[in-house]
Design an enzyme around this catalytic site. Sequence first.
Site, PDB file in Angstrom:
ATOM      1  N   ARG A  60       4.781 -13.383   2.906  1.00  0.00           N
ATOM      2  CA  ARG A  60       5.556 -12.229   1.991  1.00  0.00           C
ATOM      3  C   ARG A  60       5.676 -12.393   0.564  1.00  0.00           C
ATOM      4  NH1 ARG A  60      10.731 -11.458   2.362  1.00  0.00           N
ATOM      5  NH2 ARG A  60      10.837 -12.195   4.781  1.00  0.00           N
ATOM      6  N   TYR A 113       2.340  11.368 -11.836  1.00  0.00           N
ATOM      7  CA  TYR A 113       1.551  11.549 -10.500  1.00  0.00           C
ATOM      8  C   TYR A 113       2.393  12.097  -9.333  1.00  0.00           C
ATOM      9  CZ  TYR A 113      -0.372   9.564  -6.246  1.00  0.00           C
ATOM     10  OH  TYR A 113      -0.989   9.461  -5.054  1.00  0.00           O
ATOM     11  N   ASP A 185       2.306   4.060 -16.638  1.00  0.00           N
ATOM     12  CA  ASP A 185       1.229   4.161 -15.465  1.00  0.00           C
ATOM     13  C   ASP A 185      -0.143   4.120 -16.199  1.00  0.00           C
ATOM     14  OD1 ASP A 185      -0.653   4.627 -13.648  1.00  0.00           O
ATOM     15  OD2 ASP A 185       0.876   5.774 -12.230  1.00  0.00           O
ATOM     16  N   LYS A 210      -7.440   2.699  -6.928  1.00  0.00           N
ATOM     17  CA  LYS A 210      -8.164   3.738  -7.768  1.00  0.00           C
ATOM     18  C   LYS A 210      -9.214   2.895  -8.538  1.00  0.00           C
ATOM     19  CE  LYS A 210      -5.317   6.729  -6.161  1.00  0.00           C
ATOM     20  NZ  LYS A 210      -4.001   7.045  -6.917  1.00  0.00           N
TER      21      LYS A 210
HETATM   22  C1  LIG Z   1      -2.953   7.055  -7.039  1.00  0.00           C
HETATM   23  C2  LIG Z   1      -1.905   7.102  -7.814  1.00  0.00           C
HETATM   24  C3  LIG Z   1      -0.722   6.413  -7.672  1.00  0.00           C
HETATM   25  C4  LIG Z   1      -0.245   5.867  -6.363  1.00  0.00           C
HETATM   26  O1  LIG Z   1      -1.048   4.824  -5.861  1.00  0.00           O
HETATM   27  P1  LIG Z   1      -1.060   4.509  -4.282  1.00  0.00           P
HETATM   28  O2  LIG Z   1      -2.141   3.243  -4.303  1.00  0.00           O
HETATM   29  O3  LIG Z   1      -1.859   5.754  -3.670  1.00  0.00           O
HETATM   30  O4  LIG Z   1       0.249   4.349  -3.952  1.00  0.00           O
HETATM   31  C5  LIG Z   1       0.110   6.287  -9.079  1.00  0.00           C
HETATM   32  N1  LIG Z   1      -0.255   6.815 -10.044  1.00  0.00           N
HETATM   33  C6  LIG Z   1      -1.470   7.444 -10.203  1.00  0.00           C
HETATM   34  C7  LIG Z   1      -1.779   7.627 -11.509  1.00  0.00           C
HETATM   35  C8  LIG Z   1      -2.379   7.470  -9.281  1.00  0.00           C
HETATM   36  O5  LIG Z   1      -3.341   8.146  -9.468  1.00  0.00           O
END
Ligand SMILES: *Cc1c(COP(=O)(O)O)cnc(C)c1O
Length: 397
Positions: A60, A113, A185, A210
């Site tokens: 963890r 998001y 982000d 992504k």
């Molecule tokens: C998909 C996404 C997230 C969240 O990510 P997860 O891995 O699905 O939890 C956050 N910010 C952006 C810009 C995203 O495209």
Amino acid sequence: MTNFREVTRATKTVWSGEREYLAHGATQVPVVHSVSFGYEDVDEWYEVAIGNKDGHIYGRNTNPTVQAFEDKVKALEGAESATSFSTGMAAISNSLSTFLKPGDRVVSIKDTYGGTNKIFTEFLPRLDVEVVLCETADHEQLEAEVAKGCNILYLESPTNPTVKITDIERMVKAAKKVNALVFVDNTFATPMNQNPIDLGADLVIHSATKFLGGHADALGGVVCGKPDLVDTIYHYREINGATMDPMSAYLLLRGMKTLDLRNERQCESAMKIATYLQNHDAIEYVFYPGLENHHNHDIAKKQMRNFGGMLSFSLKGGLDAVREFLPKLEYANRAANLGSVETVVGPARTTSHVECTPEERKAMGIPEGLVRYSVGIEDVNDLIDDLEQALSNIKSS
Ligand SMILES: *Cc1c(COP(=O)(O)O)cnc(C)c1O
């Protein structure tokens, strides 16, 4: 060891973060599926446990495969430190929770998001944290709200799904004046196209699910920045438990080796597709930061090396046209993910902003007929042919 600061990002995608985790002459990082790590020597065990000596104690907290993943992202973002999470949302929520307490104030944008937006509108207010969401491209409003005092300025650029751009350097300047931390982000841009730390941001967050992974087969999140901040977030995560799984770390690590190649193809194709769509009769509007008519193309050009593989567009026929158009596409997954080697499409109302009500989407400037298009690595001419056949003869347009 080679000083990775001296090589290009493309070479880093392949080599960074791996060498010190190799064992037995293996050329690939092993997937260490061990929940804990044992020690013969009681004193050595103690030294590792209290952090005086490098090593692992319990899965963890840390794991060698997961650390290799963190080291590669860290190198690509030009950060001093990185820590990882089970998902992108875990990275975002844990990072916010680490630093916020009742009475604090967060300034952000309306176009974050969908999940992030829910944290801002549903969960943080419950903890008595005030959240102010500004128009994404309204720098004056953002500066005015930041100047009133805030603990965190949270940005995302480009945004999901309308790829709006905020001037990161300018916002960092405003935040520094009130001693606020700046989170960015960077999921849509990827470290190939934009490095917020170089623009002054304190923390860079990715949904590794992504573009970093790129194959839509592993979930993950990561946060990069200065060691004091990242260590504090790591401590919150090791206790709260949103740890990345070693198998996911391995898949993401392998995916990242082709990040530069994929990104080059995806950016080039996105530009061609955006240009093609812009000239199509069935299309109302195309959102892509690389287009000269994009509202903040100049800022995008200034802070990004390339414009990314994400675009969105609205059909003149609205939602009915989308219902006809999407099923006709042959080379696209109709799904919620993005940033994969395959092209992925979906209506924003079903994907990024499914958590929102139609009224909330309207307020965010997201038409119900908006299609998010994540460009894959297919031949761009095949993708354009596919769009052409799917867009022709739409009855609702
Ligand atoms: C998909 C996404 C997230 C969240 O990510 P997860 O891995 O699905 O939890 C956050 N910010 C952006 C810009 C995203 O495209």
